[in-house]
Design an enzyme around this catalytic site. Structure first.
Site, PDB file in Angstrom:
ATOM      1  N   HIS A  96      -5.062  12.549 -17.545  1.00  0.00           N
ATOM      2  CA  HIS A  96      -3.985  13.419 -18.046  1.00  0.00           C
ATOM      3  C   HIS A  96      -3.877  14.704 -17.207  1.00  0.00           C
ATOM      4  O   HIS A  96      -2.793  15.084 -16.759  1.00  0.00           O
ATOM      5  CB  HIS A  96      -4.286  13.744 -19.513  1.00  0.00           C
ATOM      6  CG  HIS A  96      -3.342  14.708 -20.148  1.00  0.00           C
ATOM      7  ND1 HIS A  96      -2.018  14.423 -20.370  1.00  0.00           N
ATOM      8  CD2 HIS A  96      -3.529  15.972 -20.627  1.00  0.00           C
ATOM      9  CE1 HIS A  96      -1.433  15.457 -20.944  1.00  0.00           C
ATOM     10  NE2 HIS A  96      -2.320  16.405 -21.106  1.00  0.00           N
TER      11      HIS A  96
HETATM   12  C1  HEM Z   1      -7.345  21.059 -20.583  1.00  0.00           C
HETATM   13  C2  HEM Z   1      -6.542  20.548 -19.774  1.00  0.00           C
HETATM   14  C3  HEM Z   1      -5.136  20.073 -20.060  1.00  0.00           C
HETATM   15  C4  HEM Z   1      -4.081  20.328 -19.256  1.00  0.00           C
HETATM   16  C5  HEM Z   1      -4.086  21.120 -17.940  1.00  0.00           C
HETATM   17  C6  HEM Z   1      -2.924  19.716 -19.870  1.00  0.00           C
HETATM   18  C7  HEM Z   1      -1.649  19.785 -19.371  1.00  0.00           C
HETATM   19  C8  HEM Z   1      -0.524  19.256 -19.955  1.00  0.00           C
HETATM   20  C9  HEM Z   1       0.811  19.392 -19.464  1.00  0.00           C
HETATM   21  C10 HEM Z   1       1.204  20.149 -18.207  1.00  0.00           C
HETATM   22  C11 HEM Z   1       1.640  18.742 -20.305  1.00  0.00           C
HETATM   23  C12 HEM Z   1       3.172  18.617 -20.191  1.00  0.00           C
HETATM   24  C13 HEM Z   1       3.537  17.260 -19.598  1.00  0.00           C
HETATM   25  C14 HEM Z   1       5.009  17.021 -19.639  1.00  0.00           C
HETATM   26  O1  HEM Z   1       5.717  17.676 -20.411  1.00  0.00           O
HETATM   27  O2  HEM Z   1       5.488  16.114 -18.939  1.00  0.00           O
HETATM   28  C15 HEM Z   1       0.832  18.173 -21.363  1.00  0.00           C
HETATM   29  C16 HEM Z   1       1.310  17.434 -22.401  1.00  0.00           C
HETATM   30  C17 HEM Z   1       0.531  16.883 -23.386  1.00  0.00           C
HETATM   31  N1  HEM Z   1      -0.837  17.000 -23.513  1.00  0.00           N
HETATM   32 FE1  HEM Z   1      -2.071  18.032 -22.275  1.00  0.00          FE
HETATM   33  N2  HEM Z   1      -3.309  19.081 -21.007  1.00  0.00           N
HETATM   34  C18 HEM Z   1      -4.662  19.276 -21.175  1.00  0.00           C
HETATM   35  C19 HEM Z   1      -5.427  18.782 -22.206  1.00  0.00           C
HETATM   36  C20 HEM Z   1      -4.962  17.956 -23.230  1.00  0.00           C
HETATM   37  C21 HEM Z   1      -5.786  17.356 -24.242  1.00  0.00           C
HETATM   38  C22 HEM Z   1      -7.297  17.527 -24.347  1.00  0.00           C
HETATM   39  C23 HEM Z   1      -4.976  16.616 -25.043  1.00  0.00           C
HETATM   40  C24 HEM Z   1      -5.309  15.777 -26.237  1.00  0.00           C
HETATM   41  C25 HEM Z   1      -6.478  15.461 -26.643  1.00  0.00           C
HETATM   42  C26 HEM Z   1      -3.631  16.745 -24.540  1.00  0.00           C
HETATM   43  C27 HEM Z   1      -2.512  16.159 -25.092  1.00  0.00           C
HETATM   44  C28 HEM Z   1      -1.217  16.283 -24.620  1.00  0.00           C
HETATM   45  C29 HEM Z   1      -0.059  15.674 -25.221  1.00  0.00           C
HETATM   46  C30 HEM Z   1      -0.061  14.785 -26.463  1.00  0.00           C
HETATM   47  C31 HEM Z   1       1.034  16.056 -24.458  1.00  0.00           C
HETATM   48  C32 HEM Z   1       2.495  15.674 -24.663  1.00  0.00           C
HETATM   49  C33 HEM Z   1       2.765  14.514 -23.748  1.00  0.00           C
HETATM   50  C34 HEM Z   1       2.859  13.217 -24.465  1.00  0.00           C
HETATM   51  O3  HEM Z   1       3.056  13.204 -25.685  1.00  0.00           O
HETATM   52  O4  HEM Z   1       2.736  12.156 -23.807  1.00  0.00           O
HETATM   53  N3  HEM Z   1      -3.661  17.567 -23.439  1.00  0.00           N
HETATM   54  N4  HEM Z   1      -0.489  18.511 -21.117  1.00  0.00           N
END
Ligand code: HEM
Length: 227
Positions: free
Chosen positions: A184
């Site tokens: 991710h």
């Molecule tokens: C710590 C580092 C993390 C970074 C740098 C990060 C970064 C991002 C970014 C940039 C997005 C936007 C993507 C888009 O809109 O296309 C996103 C979306 C998302 N992230 Fe993270 N994330 C991190 C950790 C996590 C963790 C630990 C989880 C869940 C356990 C998570 C769950 C999600 C979800 C559910 C979305 C919405 C995208 C979807 O529903 O498919 N993220 N993240």
């Protein structure tokens, strides 16, 4: 999720040629996301600290071995509810569509940067959807197996044999979840311009057009009505 496509309104003093900016996440969604993200990182560190003697030194970050043991399950509770919030916000946009199979089948073009050969993508691409649903399952398994081995409160509710199985399931699931998390984060950094979606809540029009064209079109002209 945003309801307005653009960050600017006509008459806002925007001049022709100004970059187009598209809203992608509300403040609430971003706070929810970063609470979830921080809790997963802290969970991974505190969990690994108890997983292998060589990593025991990491317990110093949480005030020693006993404190790490006491805090770790509570961070798990935060992760569970944090992710539950994200789940409620985003599950609909992550529903699988026929074009997602095509996207996955042409992963080579995705990695080669030939997105013009792929079907137009909605709010999330198939890779993001796989991460989303994998995390949903993994977190449920983690909290369930975690409760079974949370001796401080639930010791008498399960047998020793059940606890042994739960420890194994919990450890394997945690390692898989860390791998999914790495994918991710790697994808978020690799697709340039994505991080700002989760920091500032906005992306450029070019990013949306290139990577999530169907989503952008729907924002501008609205979703097609079912016949
Ligand atoms: C710590 C580092 C993390 C970074 C740098 C990060 C970064 C991002 C970014 C940039 C997005 C936007 C993507 C888009 O809109 O296309 C996103 C979306 C998302 N992230 Fe993270 N994330 C991190 C950790 C996590 C963790 C630990 C989880 C869940 C356990 C998570 C769950 C999600 C979800 C559910 C979305 C919405 C995208 C979807 O529903 O498919 N993220 N993240």
């Amino acid at each position: 999720m945003s309801t307005t496509a653009y960050d600017v309104e006509p008459g806002d003093g925007v001049r022709p040629g100004d970059p187009v900016v598209v809203n992608r996440y509300t403040v609430g969604a971003r706070i929810n996301h970063w609470i979830t993200a921080v809790s997963l990182v802290l969970l991974a560190i505190s969990g690994l600290a108890m997983f292998h003697p060589r990593l025991f030194f990491l317990t110093a970050l949480f005030g020693g071995g006993q404190n790490t043991r006491a805090i770790h399950p509570w961070i798990g509770v935060v992760l569970f509810f944090g992710f539950f919030g994200l789940f409620l916000r985003f599950w609909r946009a992550n529903l699988w569509e026929h074009t997602d199979n095509v996207w996955l089948a042409r992963l080579r073009d995705v990695l080669g940067g030939h997105e013009e050969k792929l079907p137009e993508v909605g709010k999330y691409n198939a890779g993001q959807k796989v991460v989303f649903w994998s995390m949903s399952v993994l977190i449920v398994v983690l909290i369930t197996s975690g409760v079974v081995i949370w001796d401080q409160y639930f010791f008498e509710y399960t047998t020793l044999g059940q606890k042994q199985i739960a420890v194994l399931v919990h450890s394997i699931t945690a390692i898989v979840a860390i791998c999914v998390w790495i994918v991710h984060v790697y994808a978020a950094i690799w697709v340039r311009g994505t991080i700002s979606a989760m920091t500032r809540g906005r992306v450029t029009g070019g990013w949306a057009w290139r990577h999530h064209r169907k989503w952008l079109k729907e924002l501008v002209v609205g979703r097609p009505k079912p016949q």
